[in-house]
Every structure is written in C-alpha cells, then in structure tokens.
Write a protein that holds these residues in place. Structure first.
Motif, PDB file in Angstrom:
ATOM      1  N   ASP A  38       0.829  -1.214   0.000  1.00 15.48           N
ATOM      2  CA  ASP A  38       0.000   0.000   0.000  1.00 15.48           C
ATOM      3  C   ASP A  38       0.859   1.258   0.000  1.00 15.48           C
ATOM      4  O   ASP A  38       0.348   2.371  -0.130  1.00 15.48           O
ATOM      5  N   GLN A 115     -15.100  -6.495  -1.051  1.00 18.76           N
ATOM      6  CA  GLN A 115     -13.756  -5.956  -0.859  1.00 18.76           C
ATOM      7  C   GLN A 115     -12.765  -6.635  -1.795  1.00 18.76           C
ATOM      8  O   GLN A 115     -11.894  -5.975  -2.381  1.00 18.76           O
ATOM      9  N   LEU A 119     -10.575  -4.811  -4.635  1.00 21.28           N
ATOM     10  CA  LEU A 119      -9.117  -4.912  -4.644  1.00 21.28           C
ATOM     11  C   LEU A 119      -8.611  -5.349  -6.011  1.00 21.28           C
ATOM     12  O   LEU A 119      -7.593  -4.849  -6.497  1.00 21.28           O
ATOM     13  N   ARG A 123      -6.340  -0.721  -7.082  1.00 20.23           N
ATOM     14  CA  ARG A 123      -5.609  -0.705  -5.814  1.00 20.23           C
ATOM     15  C   ARG A 123      -4.269  -0.019  -6.032  1.00 20.23           C
ATOM     16  O   ARG A 123      -3.852   0.216  -7.171  1.00 20.23           O
ATOM     17  N   THR A 124      -3.607   0.283  -4.942  1.00 19.67           N
ATOM     18  CA  THR A 124      -2.247   0.790  -5.045  1.00 19.67           C
ATOM     19  C   THR A 124      -1.274  -0.377  -5.148  1.00 19.67           C
ATOM     20  O   THR A 124      -1.488  -1.439  -4.569  1.00 19.67           O
ATOM     21  N   CYS A 125      -0.225  -0.157  -5.903  1.00 18.56           N
ATOM     22  CA  CYS A 125       0.937  -1.040  -5.898  1.00 18.56           C
ATOM     23  C   CYS A 125       2.101  -0.127  -5.520  1.00 18.56           C
ATOM     24  O   CYS A 125       2.747   0.475  -6.383  1.00 18.56           O
ATOM     25  N   GLY A 131      -4.275  -3.247 -10.617  1.00 19.78           N
ATOM     26  CA  GLY A 131      -5.590  -3.825 -10.821  1.00 19.78           C
ATOM     27  C   GLY A 131      -6.096  -3.539 -12.226  1.00 19.78           C
ATOM     28  O   GLY A 131      -5.370  -3.053 -13.097  1.00 19.78           O
ATOM     29  N   LYS A 214      -8.205   6.721  -1.836  1.00 24.87           N
ATOM     30  CA  LYS A 214      -7.668   5.477  -1.297  1.00 24.87           C
ATOM     31  C   LYS A 214      -8.289   5.173   0.054  1.00 24.87           C
ATOM     32  O   LYS A 214      -8.410   6.051   0.905  1.00 24.87           O
ATOM     33  N   THR A 218      -6.946  -0.263   3.547  1.00 27.05           N
ATOM     34  CA  THR A 218      -6.565  -1.276   2.565  1.00 27.05           C
ATOM     35  C   THR A 218      -5.882  -0.597   1.386  1.00 27.05           C
ATOM     36  O   THR A 218      -5.735   0.624   1.354  1.00 27.05           O
ATOM     37  N   ARG A 219      -5.514  -1.391   0.398  1.00 23.37           N
ATOM     38  CA  ARG A 219      -4.904  -0.855  -0.825  1.00 23.37           C
ATOM     39  C   ARG A 219      -5.955  -0.440  -1.854  1.00 23.37           C
ATOM     40  O   ARG A 219      -5.610   0.040  -2.936  1.00 23.37           O
ATOM     41  N   ILE A 220      -7.227  -0.595  -1.525  1.00 25.98           N
ATOM     42  CA  ILE A 220      -8.295  -0.355  -2.493  1.00 25.98           C
ATOM     43  C   ILE A 220      -8.369   1.120  -2.879  1.00 25.98           C
ATOM     44  O   ILE A 220      -8.270   2.012  -2.036  1.00 25.98           O
TER      45      ILE A 220
END
Length: 253
Positions: A38, A115, A119, A123-125, A131, A214, A218-220
């Motif tokens: 994240d 969720q 995701l 999402r973040t990388c 994604g 964001k 989470t990374r979502i």
C-alpha cells in the motif's frame, strides 16, 4: 590488489536467489510484504494484527525481512515502523505475485466478497495504480501512442506532451534516479500495469485532483465521479474500466 584479482573477486559473487526465495517462502512474511504494497508505513503491532500472529512472532519476521533488504525500518520512541525498501522492491513483489499460483481464500461474507472484487479492480501497488484500472490505463496510453513498446514500454514525445498538458511535472529518468517507465505484471488481471516514475506521477496527479480516493485501511482505490469523467476525457476509458466510488472505512488505530 591488481585489476585481475579485483575482477576475480567480483566473479566470485552471484545473486543469491535462494535467500530471497527463503524470505518469501513463509506465508506470514509474504502477507506482511503484500500488506506493505500500500506504500505506507506500518507499526509492528498493526502488522501483527493484520497477519493474525503474536507480536513476538511478527518481530522475528520483521527482523528477517529488514536484514534481507526487503523492508526498511525506523524507530520513533518505543515504536518500530516498517515499510518496503523502495519502489524496486514493490515492483519485484508485484511481478512475483503475478507468477505465483492462486491459493484459494475463503470468502465468509458479502462484505469480504465486495472488498475482494474492489481490490482486484483498483488498488495501489506501492506508489502507482494497479488492478484492472491500472492495466486499462497502460493499455489506453499505448493505444493512443503515449507509450510505445521498445524492449519494454517507453514514453513517446506525444506522451510527454500529454503529461505536460495534464499539469504533471517532468518525470525524466534523472528524477530520483528511478526508471522513467516500467511495468508490473498485475497479479489479478495477468497483464501489465504502468509503474516507474511516470506511473507514480499519474497516481499522485489522480489523487491530488480527487480522481481517485484510497481506503485508509486497505490498498483499495475508488474512482470518483470527477475521476470517471477525467479518465473518459483523457484516455477514453470505457465504463467497465471505471469502478464506482466507495465509502472508506475508519483509519487504522
């Protein structure tokens, strides 16, 4: 030491892939690394709760990951904070995840299913967009001639002009000594998404313009109404590539 001896000494070293594989062979350590994708900084306690293991066990895992070079740490008073060692580490982890076989994960509720779907979509990388949305952005930029495939992706002159028109500052290769354009093999879509300095700049721009938001837990990523309009106008993204906005949960701690 003469030049021959120096050359022989350098030849005596080789990358120890087995050592790297051993670090990630433990599922708790792998889960910790995936959580840190994240791009944030977590406390040891937060990671212990996330991985559902005892704090003492988490400490042992973190010690191995830090000494192995995958994580960086800092101390603030009595608290220990860790993060990924850098963007290269994040891209390596995402690429490895793309090569890894899928392991079934039980879904126990509709909320978990939603969720998981979110995701996979956006999402973040670490510091760029991953994604389905990230893949759609990379492919749309390539189709429009903003990126070109030449032993990997490169930013074209048209792409540089496009970034300038958006108000994104220079992301040349000299910036922060980071690769200008790179790709990660997306582990959910199984195609490439954009990373490197350009990918990071696009992510920051989208956040600053409130095109995406964001989740703090989470990374979502969620695409806002303004973001859907912008991505359609800028890159012609179809509706199926744009995920509806969501209400973020309360922050950790």
């Amino acid at each position: 030491m003469n030049r021959w001896d120096a050359d022989q000494e350098s030849l005596a070293e080789t990358p120890d892939l087995a050592a790297l594989a051993a670090l990630l062979a433990d599922r708790t350590r792998a889960a910790i690394c995936m959580a840190l994708l994240d791009g944030g900084t977590w406390t040891a306690g937060e990671l212990a709760e996330y991985a559902s293991v005892a704090p003492s066990t988490t400490t042992e895992h973190l010690n191995l990951l830090v000494s192995g070079g995958l994580l960086a740490e800092e101390r603030r008073g009595r608290r220990r904070y860790v993060r990924l060692a850098g963007p290269d580490t994040a891209e390596t982890l995402e690429n490895l995840a793309g090569l890894a076989p899928y392991r079934p994960v039980p879904i126990r509720s509709l909320a978990e299913a939603n969720q998981r779907r979110a995701l996979h979509h956006a999402r973040t990388c670490y510091d760029h967009i991953a994604g389905a949305l990230g893949v759609a952005l990379a492919e749309a930029m390539t189709e429009r001639g903003l990126l070109a495939r030449d032993y990997g992706l490169v930013l074209t002159a048209a792409g540089a002009q496009w970034l300038t028109a958006l108000g994104i500052p220079d992301t040349g290769p000299s910036a922060a000594h980071r690769a200008h354009v790179r790709t990660c093999f997306d582990w959910t879509v199984r195609r490439q998404h954009l990373s490197g300095a350009v990918g990071a700049a696009l992510y920051r721009h989208a956040v600053d313009r409130a095109w995406i938001v964001k989740s703090p837990t989470t990374r979502i990523l969620g695409v806002t109404a303004a973001g859907r309009t912008a991505f359609r106008d800028c890159l012609g993204l179809p509706d199926e590539a744009l995920f509806p906005s969501f209400t973020p949960a309360a922050p950790r701690g």
